[in-house]
Design an enzyme around this catalytic site. Structure first.
Site, PDB file in Angstrom:
ATOM      1  CG  LEU A  82     128.773  55.226  31.925  1.00  0.00           C
ATOM      2  CD1 LEU A  82     130.402  55.367  32.424  1.00  0.00           C
ATOM      3  CD2 LEU A  82     128.300  56.319  30.997  1.00  0.00           C
ATOM      4  CB  CYS A 117     110.710  51.460  28.957  1.00  0.00           C
ATOM      5  SG  CYS A 117     110.052  49.768  29.482  1.00  0.00           S
ATOM      6  CG  ASP A 160      95.389  40.966  29.206  1.00  0.00           C
ATOM      7  OD1 ASP A 160      96.601  41.528  29.520  1.00  0.00           O
ATOM      8  OD2 ASP A 160      94.890  41.602  28.241  1.00  0.00           O
TER       9      ASP A 160
HETATM   10  C1  UGA Z   1     114.424  50.123  31.331  1.00  0.00           C
HETATM   11  C2  UGA Z   1     115.134  50.281  32.507  1.00  0.00           C
HETATM   12  O1  UGA Z   1     116.511  50.222  32.647  1.00  0.00           O
HETATM   13  C3  UGA Z   1     114.191  49.859  33.882  1.00  0.00           C
HETATM   14  O2  UGA Z   1     114.759  50.448  35.008  1.00  0.00           O
HETATM   15  C4  UGA Z   1     112.780  50.542  33.653  1.00  0.00           C
HETATM   16  O3  UGA Z   1     112.015  49.967  34.721  1.00  0.00           O
HETATM   17  C5  UGA Z   1     112.266  50.073  32.161  1.00  0.00           C
HETATM   18  O4  UGA Z   1     113.071  50.720  31.114  1.00  0.00           O
HETATM   19  C6  UGA Z   1     110.731  50.631  32.242  1.00  0.00           C
HETATM   20  O5  UGA Z   1     110.618  51.776  32.076  1.00  0.00           O
HETATM   21  O6  UGA Z   1     109.940  49.750  32.084  1.00  0.00           O
HETATM   22  P1  UGA Z   1     114.500  48.100  29.497  1.00  0.00           P
HETATM   23  O7  UGA Z   1     113.981  48.908  28.620  1.00  0.00           O
HETATM   24  O8  UGA Z   1     113.929  46.519  29.867  1.00  0.00           O
HETATM   25  O9  UGA Z   1     114.668  48.712  31.070  1.00  0.00           O
HETATM   26  O10 UGA Z   1     116.125  47.997  29.287  1.00  0.00           O
HETATM   27  P2  UGA Z   1     117.598  48.475  29.769  1.00  0.00           P
HETATM   28  O11 UGA Z   1     118.440  47.189  30.221  1.00  0.00           O
HETATM   29  O12 UGA Z   1     117.421  49.569  30.477  1.00  0.00           O
HETATM   30  O13 UGA Z   1     118.013  48.664  28.124  1.00  0.00           O
HETATM   31  C7  UGA Z   1     117.330  49.757  27.556  1.00  0.00           C
HETATM   32  C8  UGA Z   1     118.153  50.028  26.095  1.00  0.00           C
HETATM   33  O14 UGA Z   1     119.577  50.610  26.347  1.00  0.00           O
HETATM   34  C9  UGA Z   1     118.493  48.757  25.461  1.00  0.00           C
HETATM   35  O15 UGA Z   1     118.497  48.911  24.031  1.00  0.00           O
HETATM   36  C10 UGA Z   1     120.185  48.543  25.793  1.00  0.00           C
HETATM   37  O16 UGA Z   1     120.750  47.820  24.722  1.00  0.00           O
HETATM   38  C11 UGA Z   1     120.369  49.959  25.606  1.00  0.00           C
HETATM   39  N1  UGA Z   1     121.599  50.192  26.575  1.00  0.00           N
HETATM   40  C12 UGA Z   1     121.643  49.965  27.998  1.00  0.00           C
HETATM   41  C13 UGA Z   1     122.718  50.755  25.939  1.00  0.00           C
HETATM   42  O17 UGA Z   1     122.918  50.852  24.830  1.00  0.00           O
HETATM   43  N2  UGA Z   1     123.967  51.171  26.610  1.00  0.00           N
HETATM   44  C14 UGA Z   1     123.942  50.564  27.979  1.00  0.00           C
HETATM   45  O18 UGA Z   1     124.836  51.154  28.699  1.00  0.00           O
HETATM   46  C15 UGA Z   1     122.908  50.195  28.786  1.00  0.00           C
END
Ligand code: UGA
Length: 433
Positions: A250, A260, A35
């Protein structure tokens, strides 16, 4: 060391790079992480883990002997058979992905005589692999292979997501390169999807877009539930049992954030637009999410009247639990809106900081945050909130108003604890229609 053990150079020591490096080391490979951030590399060398990711510190510690950290390209590349690119690709002003860090890695690759495969972990627009191929060829590096190997790890569960994934996606121009990258994953029990490079790049963007679409969809259902007297938690349960729909993603709430989804939605929107296509569903997904982050303000105004001079406690700053990441966190948008309305904002988070939130006071406990507050908003569903004595919290508030932005708490229990309780899309459960 077994002959399946390979030497891998990982460029980028952020979330993705460190998880990739630690997990490949766990699989028996020797990994050099490079890095440009001198302090970060120095910390890693001292055994410190600069980010909060459950399980990562153990994995790095356990595989110390197979891992090295450096700021030098030459040192990282010494004997490397694979180069993993795991650098940031933030949006530019135009909404396109900024690939400058990717190009720096490609342009800095030293001349090598043996076969090296460059594997792209960073999320990039479709067509990037093709451009990298041309650039490598132009440098006389025709013998350097290229593969797209996107990541599907979520923050907070990244280590498990890497080692026990739903699938591994590998796109390559050359069959042998794809096989070589697949073999790096020996020991992981998951289907491997082999594809052309453009399709692998699109799989990553489409997967995130599908997940975001589900969130904005359920948030809109929640908003209609509120207007019509239904409970979105019941609705999600009821539709989730349908195997064609499924249960995950959901959960209605204050919208998605993180490093992301917001970035990738813009990048895909822009990618489509650049080729003359208006991606209507994605545009709606983005707009619904923006409005959703602000909806809590309307609820607070309904419950409290003008917010000027009101003290509002935000419970949770991270964009989701089990991470210290606050990038694009809904809590930050909420704080900004509350301050603009003239409210005083106090915040609690067990891990994340309020850096960059000028004018927000951060305290160490939920009780402290809520003390004397006119309302509290649950923004991040931290498990610690299950252990809070909510009756004590309610007693300490000026007015015991609680808006549960993640539908985490039990409405009856919160009422019994003395709260005027509202949530997202739960009219039937909260009586707020
Ligand atoms: C997301 C994807 O889930 C990963 O598969 C992907 O690799 C990653 O982006 C990436 O592109 O690097 P991440 O951003 O770490 O992962 O987190 P998530 O768990 O997906 O949550 C994202 C957002 O959606 C959070 O703010 C969470 O609170 C929200 N969320 C998630 C909801 O509001 N409702 C849900 O039912 C699920």
């Amino acid at each position: 060391m077994s002959d399946t053990s390979k030497r891998i150079a990982v460029f980028g020591a952020g979330y993705v790079g460190l998880v990739t490096a630690a997990c490949f080391a766990e699989l028996g490979h020797r990994v050099a992480v490079r890095d440009v951030l001198v302090d970060r590399i120095a910390a890693l060398r001292r055994g410190e883990v600069p980010i909060y990711e459950p399980g990562l510190d153990d994995l790095l510690e356990r595989n110390r002997e197979r891992l090295s950290f450096t700021t030098e390209v030459g040192e990282a590349m010494d004997g490397a058979e694979f180069v993993y690119v795991a650098v940031g690709t933030p949006p530019t002003y135009s909404g396109d992905a900024d690939l400058s860090a990717v190009w720096t890695v490609i342009d800095e690759l030293p001349r090598v005589d043996h076969r090296v495969v460059v594997a792209m972990k960073s999320t990039v627009p479709v067509g990037t692999g093709e451009k990298v191929r041309l650039r490598l060829d132009a440098r006389g590096l025709e013998h350097v292979g290229y593969a797209s190997n996107p990541e599907f790890t979520a923050e907070g569960t990244a280590v498990a997501d890497f080692l026990e994934p739903d699938r591994i996606v590998i796109g390559s121009f050359d069959e042998t390169d794809g096989e070589a990258v697949a073999a790096l994953h020996d020991g992981i029990d998951a289907p491997i999807v082999r594809a052309d490079v453009a399709s692998a790049e699109m799989i990553k963007l489409a997967a995130n877009a599908a997940l975001m679409t589900r969130i904005s969809f359920i948030n809109e259902i929640a908003n209609v539930c509120e207007a019509t007297g239904a409970d979105v938690v019941k609705v999600a349960e009821g539709i989730g049992h349908d195997r064609r729909i499924g249960k995950s993603f959901l959960r209605a709430g204050v919208g998605f954030g993180g490093s992301c989804f917001p970035k990738d939605s813009l990048a895909l929107k822009q990618l489509a637009a650049n080729s003359g296509y208006h991606f209507q569903v994605l545009n709606a997904v983005i707009e619904v999410n923006e409005l959703q982050k602000r909806r809590v303000i309307g609820k607070l105004v309904e419950l409290l009247g003008s917010l000027r001079g009101k003290r509002i406690a935000l419970l949770g700053l991270a964009f989701k639990p089990n991470t210290d990441d606050t990038r694009e966190a809904p809590a930050f948008v909420l704080a900004g809106r509350l301050l603009a309305e003239g409210a005083d904002v106090v915040a609690w988070d067990p891990v994340a900081g309020a850096d960059g939130l000028y004018g927000v006071e951060q305290v160490a406990t939920v009780e402290e945050a809520a003390r004397g507050a006119d309302a509290a908003v649950l923004v991040t569903e931290w498990p610690q909130l299950n252990d809070v004595d909510w009756a004590v919290v309610a007693q300490g508030m000026r007015t015991p108003v609680l808006v549960d932005g993640r539908n985490m708490l039990d409405p009856q229990a919160m009422r019994a604890a003395g709260f005027t309780y509202d949530a997202i899309g739960r009219a039937a459960a909260t009586g707020s229609a």
